[in-house]
Design a protein around this motif. Sequence first.
Motif, PDB file in Angstrom:
ATOM      1  N   SER A  78     115.477  -6.938   5.857  1.00 37.30           N
ATOM      2  CA  SER A  78     114.808  -5.776   6.453  1.00 37.30           C
ATOM      3  C   SER A  78     114.094  -6.105   7.761  1.00 37.30           C
ATOM      4  O   SER A  78     113.514  -5.228   8.382  1.00 37.30           O
ATOM      5  N   GLY A  79     114.137  -7.376   8.193  1.00 36.85           N
ATOM      6  CA  GLY A  79     113.570  -7.751   9.486  1.00 36.85           C
ATOM      7  C   GLY A  79     112.213  -8.424   9.439  1.00 36.85           C
ATOM      8  O   GLY A  79     111.686  -8.827  10.478  1.00 36.85           O
ATOM      9  N   GLU A  80     111.621  -8.575   8.267  1.00 36.39           N
ATOM     10  CA  GLU A  80     110.339  -9.275   8.149  1.00 36.39           C
ATOM     11  C   GLU A  80     110.550 -10.749   8.511  1.00 36.39           C
ATOM     12  O   GLU A  80     111.539 -11.358   8.117  1.00 36.39           O
ATOM     13  N   GLU A  81     109.611 -11.303   9.303  1.00 38.50           N
ATOM     14  CA  GLU A  81     109.730 -12.702   9.723  1.00 38.50           C
ATOM     15  C   GLU A  81     108.600 -13.545   9.154  1.00 38.50           C
ATOM     16  O   GLU A  81     107.457 -13.090   9.086  1.00 38.50           O
ATOM     17  N   ARG A  82     108.966 -14.749   8.779  1.00 35.28           N
ATOM     18  CA  ARG A  82     107.979 -15.757   8.391  1.00 35.28           C
ATOM     19  C   ARG A  82     108.230 -16.949   9.290  1.00 35.28           C
ATOM     20  O   ARG A  82     109.349 -17.471   9.347  1.00 35.28           O
ATOM     21  N   ILE A  83     107.181 -17.379   9.995  1.00 38.83           N
ATOM     22  CA  ILE A  83     107.314 -18.467  10.963  1.00 38.83           C
ATOM     23  C   ILE A  83     106.547 -19.673  10.450  1.00 38.83           C
ATOM     24  O   ILE A  83     105.410 -19.554   9.991  1.00 38.83           O
ATOM     25  N   LEU A  84     107.188 -20.817  10.548  1.00 36.74           N
ATOM     26  CA  LEU A  84     106.602 -22.058  10.065  1.00 36.74           C
ATOM     27  C   LEU A  84     106.845 -23.140  11.107  1.00 36.74           C
ATOM     28  O   LEU A  84     107.977 -23.341  11.535  1.00 36.74           O
ATOM     29  N   GLU A  85     105.779 -23.800  11.546  1.00 39.05           N
ATOM     30  CA  GLU A  85     105.929 -24.953  12.424  1.00 39.05           C
ATOM     31  C   GLU A  85     105.673 -26.177  11.568  1.00 39.05           C
ATOM     32  O   GLU A  85     104.640 -26.278  10.914  1.00 39.05           O
ATOM     33  N   LYS A  86     106.636 -27.096  11.553  1.00 37.57           N
ATOM     34  CA  LYS A  86     106.563 -28.235  10.646  1.00 37.57           C
ATOM     35  C   LYS A  86     106.800 -29.523  11.415  1.00 37.57           C
ATOM     36  O   LYS A  86     107.737 -29.613  12.211  1.00 37.57           O
TER      37      LYS A  86
END
Length: 156
Positions: A81-89
């Motif tokens: 549906s276009g929801e984003e989860r951003i993770l910097e690792k």
Amino acid sequence: MFRTLSAFLLAITLLTGCRPGRIYEEYHKFDKYTWERFDKVKFEIPVEDAGTEGDIVFTIRHITQYPYPNLPVNIILTTPSGEERILEKDIRLKDESDRFTGSVAGDLWDVEVTLWPGFYFHETGTYTVEFENLIPKMGIPGLVDIGLYVKKREKK
């Protein structure tokens, strides 16, 4: 040397192709063992059953000549549906003694990092996970491939 390494990689791929409990598994091989700075790597996870829960795991295969102690990456997970989860690792590949971590076979090192443990796939469709390397060089040498797999969690 190249033939031996290629045969070894083929054998590993065949042996690890179908692991129990994995509902998704894919790898991206790098030309000349180099991840170019602005080349993003994208994986698409098809989900047919809403309500599935699984661990999303990032894999890195590199050679002993990998020059850095870490691999910093930016990761974007996008739901259907276009929801984003951003993770910097910042993934550590060497310990405090400057020795590589992970499992080794000859000159190849494998590292696995769970990015999202117990991720709940709340809708059907295609989830995308995109990786961007953050090392400020034009190319990162010594990387054979990166991969992504989802290991299904059993409902209690």
